[in-house]
Enzyme design. Structure first.
Site, PDB file in Angstrom:
ATOM      1  CE  LYS A  21      71.251  27.882  28.950  1.00 51.79           C
ATOM      2  NZ  LYS A  21      71.617  28.485  30.258  1.00 51.79           N
ATOM      3  CB  SER A  62      72.714  25.485  32.065  1.00 50.76           C
ATOM      4  OG  SER A  62      72.494  26.861  32.241  1.00 50.76           O
ATOM      5  CB  SER A  80      74.499  28.983  33.600  1.00 54.65           C
ATOM      6  OG  SER A  80      74.197  27.948  34.502  1.00 54.65           O
TER       7      SER A  80
END
Length: 493
Positions: A84, A166, A190
């Site tokens: 990420k 996210s 997330s």
């Protein structure tokens, strides 16, 4: 035996990859090249990968040679992994949390997560798109959007299905087989939310089990990185590589005596025969008909596999307030610390700098505003006030939440639907969660936020602090009994 690599790479797991690598049927260099080719062909419709590591091919070649010369480092040797975009890598890639304000930011050193992956022989293939600032920028921002990377779409039906949370980029990329697995981060939902919406396994570890050093923060009391993978076994392999105390993150001291370096020993397909699982029905109330049916089918499967189901169990329900002073205080304090250490060439060294940059570049930076950033900047709590509010914030979850319910009913875990609401009580306490595919909603509905409930759906097991071994047992046993996951059908633009 020869491999048709383009077909074989779809849904291949780490164990099969290692077998093929050891037998010389494929090289890591070939794997990296094939994943990059898939990204080039299919990701323009998904928008899940922000950038490819320019050194990925050379790293893979070096690891192939190391395998020949001295053998494998372990199960992640030569395996391509995505991170990420809020996870630092001390290389030529950028770490921006999806923000154009940090689009040129290059970390001076690896995050603890990146360092552990490299040490295990994994190849960091690239950075995945994400909801900007881990969805702590604007209350109007859709899941998966960033000013740097645009909107992540769900590969099972781009443009129609929800991506959730996210870590949407890592989840969409793994679901589409753009990498073997990925590392996401979670504050509240997330990792678990995106994994659920993409037919994947996600593990949100206990806060403190995995170091957050070198990760752009939201909440010191809730943030944690964790694996997103296609199988429970792959996720367990990844988790074992990431654990361990770290001087850069003092919270990891709490994991001493609770952490393992190999979670695959907990892959017990028969564990449900001795399991006791509670069903907190409050968290099922908002489900549409199809997703409720998926949950009921999962409960029946657990019973058939031998589990004792306690239904319902009573748990205190109190929704998390995302505008809470505690979270805003932690975000402002820790983001200021992260930004302050960026090189002088960066235009942003504080939350105030970030807000001003966004205002000065509003056409590209403020499509959805920044009301959450402004609220955090306005926080004026003292340290003592913060400590007192944090104690109040956690009072009910601590006294009448997960521990209370698990002990009262003598449970191994709670069974939750794979949507975000049921995850808040675990998030507050920093407790672990694991999700595993459970079914596909064919029709779904459009909820009040405009998000479709159609598509992949998962169940979530929730337990006490450092109960990852038990949660992995439960998830693996359910996975092996059902095997719901299948890959999306991709098309090129």
């Amino acid at each position: 035996m020869s491999l048709n690599l383009r077909e074989w790479i779809v849904e291949v797991d780490i164990t099969k990859l290692q077998t093929a690598l050891e037998e010389g049927l494929v090289t890591s260099e070939e794997l990296v090249a094939e994943y990059i080719d898939r990204i080039d062909r299919y990701d323009p419709r998904i928008n899940s990968v922000l950038e490819i590591n320019p050194d990925a091919i050379s790293i893979a070649r070096s690891l192939d040679q190391e395998r020949l010369d001295s053998g494998s480092r372990g199960m992640l040797h030569g395996i391509p992994i995505l991170l990420k975009d809020n996870i630092d890598t001390g290389d030529k890639m950028h770490t921006s949390a999806g923000s154009v304000a940090l689009a040129g930011s290059v970390a001076s050193q690896d995050s603890a997560v990146a360092a552990k992956l490299r040490s295990a022989g994994a190849i960091i293939l690239g950075k995945a798109n994400m909801t900007e600032w881990s969805n702590f920028m604007s209350s109007y921002m859709p899941a998966g959007y960033s000013s740097r990377g645009g909107l992540v779409l769900n590969p099972y039906n781009p443009g129609e299905l929800f991506v959730s949370g996210s870590s949407s980029g890592p989840a969409a990329a793994v679901a589409a087989n753009f990498a073997t697995a990925a590392i996401g981060t979670e504050t509240a939902g997330s990792i678990i939310g995106p994994a659920c919406q993409h037919f994947l396994v996600g593990i949100k570890p206990t806060v403190g089990l995995v170091s957050r050093a070198g990760i752009i923060p939201i909440s010191a009391s809730q943030d944690t990185p964790g694996p997103i993978a296609k199988t429970v076994k792959d996720a367990a392999m990844m988790l074992g590589v990431l654990t361990g105390a770290d001087e850069r993150d003092q919270t990891t001291k709490s994991s001493e005596g609770h952490a393992y370096t190999d979670y695959t020993s907990f892959l017990d397909a028969d564990y449900l025969r001795q399991a006791r699982i509670g069903v907190p029905r409050h968290y099922y109330m908002g489900l549409d008909v199809e997703r409720r049916a998926i949950m009921e089918t999962a409960i029946e499967t657990l019973k058939q596999e031998g589990a004792v189901i306690i239904d319902p169990v009573d748990i205190v329900v109190e929704q998390q307030n995302w505008n809470n002073d505690v979270i805003c205080y932690e975000f402002k304090r820790d983001l200021n610390h992260y930004l302050a250490q960026l090189p002088d060439i960066s235009q942003v060294h504080s939350l105030r700098d970030l807000i001003e940059y966004n205002e000065a570049n509003s056409e590209i930076a403020l499509r959805y505003g920044q009301d959450t950033l402004l609220r955090a900047e306005a926080t004026v709590l003292t340290e003592q006030e913060y400590i007192e509010k944090r104690q109040q914030y956690n009072h009910l979850p601590n006294t009448e939440g997960i521990d209370y319910v698990l002990e009262r009913y003598e449970l191994d875990a709670l069974l939750l639907p794979g949507d975000v609401d049921g995850m808040y009580i675990a998030a507050r306490l920093g407790y672990p969660l694991i999700t595993v595919p459970a079914g596909y909603s064919q029709q779904g509905i459009v909820d009040t936020d405009g998000d479709s409930t159609k598509g992949p759906f998962g169940i979530v097991f929730s337990g006490k602090a450092f109960s990852e071994p038990t949660l992995i047992k439960l998830a693996y046993a359910f996975e092996q009994a059902t095997m719901y996951r299948y890959p999306p059908q991709l098309s090129e633009e």
